[in-house]
Design a protein around this motif. Structure first.
Motif, PDB file in Angstrom:
ATOM      1  N   PRO A   1       0.780  -1.142  -0.010  1.00  0.00           N
ATOM      2  CA  PRO A   1       0.178  -0.234  -0.143  1.00  0.00           C
ATOM      3  C   PRO A   1       0.936   1.439   0.067  1.00  0.00           C
ATOM      4  CG  PRO A   1       0.180  -1.063   2.196  1.00  0.00           C
ATOM      5  CD  PRO A   1       0.856  -1.850   1.272  1.00  0.00           C
ATOM      6  N   ARG A   2       0.167   2.356  -0.532  1.00  0.00           N
ATOM      7  CA  ARG A   2       0.639   3.627  -0.333  1.00  0.00           C
ATOM      8  C   ARG A   2      -0.373   4.539   0.171  1.00  0.00           C
ATOM      9  NH1 ARG A   2       3.451   0.231  -4.147  1.00  0.00           N
ATOM     10  NH2 ARG A   2       5.757   1.131  -4.453  1.00  0.00           N
ATOM     11  N   ILE A   3      -0.237   5.615   0.749  1.00  0.00           N
ATOM     12  CA  ILE A   3      -1.209   6.369   1.153  1.00  0.00           C
ATOM     13  C   ILE A   3      -0.877   8.105   0.804  1.00  0.00           C
ATOM     14  CG2 ILE A   3      -0.890   6.624   3.447  1.00  0.00           C
ATOM     15  CD1 ILE A   3      -3.536   6.170   4.285  1.00  0.00           C
ATOM     16  N   THR A   4      -2.074   8.688   0.350  1.00  0.00           N
ATOM     17  CA  THR A   4      -1.799  10.128   0.432  1.00  0.00           C
ATOM     18  C   THR A   4      -2.904  11.060   0.881  1.00  0.00           C
ATOM     19  OG1 THR A   4      -2.484   9.987  -1.933  1.00  0.00           O
ATOM     20  CG2 THR A   4       0.009  10.234  -1.663  1.00  0.00           C
ATOM     21  N   LYS A   5      -2.885  12.113   1.046  1.00  0.00           N
ATOM     22  CA  LYS A   5      -4.045  12.795   1.623  1.00  0.00           C
ATOM     23  C   LYS A   5      -4.579  14.217   0.446  1.00  0.00           C
ATOM     24  CE  LYS A   5      -6.293  15.191   5.306  1.00  0.00           C
ATOM     25  NZ  LYS A   5      -6.091  15.751   6.806  1.00  0.00           N
ATOM     26  N   ILE A   6      -5.544  14.233  -0.075  1.00  0.00           N
ATOM     27  CA  ILE A   6      -5.912  15.109  -1.018  1.00  0.00           C
ATOM     28  C   ILE A   6      -7.246  15.954  -0.345  1.00  0.00           C
ATOM     29  CG2 ILE A   6      -6.616  15.806  -3.185  1.00  0.00           C
ATOM     30  CD1 ILE A   6      -5.435  13.022  -4.369  1.00  0.00           C
ATOM     31  N   ASP A   7      -6.944  17.109  -0.056  1.00  0.00           N
ATOM     32  CA  ASP A   7      -8.094  17.909   0.541  1.00  0.00           C
ATOM     33  C   ASP A   7      -8.212  17.174   2.095  1.00  0.00           C
ATOM     34  OD1 ASP A   7      -8.194  19.747  -1.430  1.00  0.00           O
ATOM     35  OD2 ASP A   7      -9.770  18.551  -2.727  1.00  0.00           O
ATOM     36  N   ASP A   8      -9.541  16.719   2.171  1.00  0.00           N
ATOM     37  CA  ASP A   8      -9.688  16.078   3.434  1.00  0.00           C
ATOM     38  C   ASP A   8     -10.069  14.426   3.182  1.00  0.00           C
ATOM     39  OD1 ASP A   8     -12.358  15.982   1.976  1.00  0.00           O
ATOM     40  OD2 ASP A   8     -13.503  16.533   3.734  1.00  0.00           O
TER      41      ASP A   8
END
Length: 345
Positions: free
Chosen positions: A84-91
């Protein structure tokens, strides 16, 4: 790279049944002094789920779940949800991963608002057999590495899928969302062997068979990085989510060297243009770091450092990676020194 410091193993397998074979290749989300880690947990038989632990600061594990946070639910995930990879875009958090059914690998993602519950958004990569892909990739013969063409053409020519059970599709792995939209669209890195490409879309419903036919027929226009140096003689693939800096997108990726009948996985680095990531500002000619420690050299898969997440504390960039497909280890580098090295190439 001499500026890199290795901090050793911070997470190892346990006797819990879902992670008794190994834990590695973690997705990382930093929130101030807290680091949330979503790691690939493997049990006997090579079945993968995603486990969770929490760090206080860059290195200290202070909590760890005894059960998987995310696990296979659809047929395409029968053998596991991987890397897995994770990012945050806005909320919204975007958790991307590889769906593996024991034969085929597709890129998929899920979303969350709280890092506790995740809603599947489905597979977003193409579904072409090797023969179908081989026909599409021929449109790029004069524009891309011969490896792109030969790999798929040979598979189709010898019709290897007839020797195996089920239908064999082209693998598309290392799905990574940029942490913000680019020119108003989601921007996603992915890997159709052996290079790294970029995909743009407004909504996943756009990613139809017709879309992918046109995309692959013009694959050269979507390539971000191709193998170029001695430590990349086999292939390359995405690593950590790109980091936005004033100088460009700092991108830590993995590069694979074919050496004396064995593969060596390195961590490498490049700097990409903020508005058009296919424009490379700088790229290290040697690995950022390589397997040198016992826990990196010998394991379930030998000679592997596989970077998948980062956290920034002051100016020190901590890089979390899978070591020999057994455990999670950490290395760090001063981000300003790394950016300077990339800009002065």
């Amino acid at each position: 790279m001499e500026l890199v410091t290795k901090h050793g193993v911070i997470l190892d397998k346990t006797n819990n049944s879902f992670e008794n074979l190994g834990v590695f290749n973690p997705a990382v989300m930093q929130e101030r002094n807290t680091v949330h880690m979503f790691y690939r947990a493997v049990r006997d038989g090579n079945f993968s789920t995603i486990g969770y632990c929490k760090l206080a600061g860059p290195l200290k594990v202070v909590a760890r779940c005894k059960e998987p946070l995310f696990f296979p639910e659809i047929p395409e995930e029968f053998q596991g949800v991987e890397d897995p990879r994770i990012t945050k875009i806005d909320d919204t958090y975007y958790l991307s991963y590889a769906a593996y059914d024991g034969i085929n690998v597709f890129g998929a993602y899920a979303t969350s608002k709280d890092l506790k519950t995740f809603e599947r958004q489905g597979i977003i990569t193409p579904r072409f057999t090797f023969e179908e892909y081989s026909e599409l990739i021929k449109h790029n013969y004069d524009k891309i590495s011969i490896l792109h063409s030969l790999f798929y053409d040979l598979f189709g020519r010898y019709k290897l899928q007839r020797l195996m059970l089920g239908k064999i599709y082209v693998w598309d792995k290392n799905i990574i969302f940029f942490p913000k939209k680019i020119n108003g669209k989601f921007a996603v890195l992915h890997r159709l062997f052996p290079s790294i490409q970029i995909l743009y879309f407004n909504d996943p419903s756009e990613l139809t068979e017709e879309f992918w036919e046109a995309y692959i027929s013009d694959l050269s226009q979507h390539i971000v990085l191709q193998s170029e140096y001695m430590h990349e003689t086999s292939h390359i693939g995405g690593g950590c989510p790109p980091i936005e800096t004033d100088s460009g997108w700092l991108f830590i990726y993995h590069s694979v060297q074919s050496n004396s009948k064995k593969l060596i996985y390195h961590a490498s680095a490049a700097l990409l243009d903020l508005h058009d990531p296919t424009k490379v500002i700088g790229r290290l000619k040697k690995p950022l770091f390589s397997p040198t420690e016992p826990y990196e050299i010998e394991g379930y898969v030998n000679n592997v450092v596989f970077p998948t997440g980062t956290a920034l504390f002051n100016d020190e960039l901590y890089i979390y990676y899978g070591a020999a497909d057994c455990c999670v280890a950490v290395a760090s580098v001063n981000i300003n020194s790394l950016l300077s090295a990339l800009k002065n190439l």
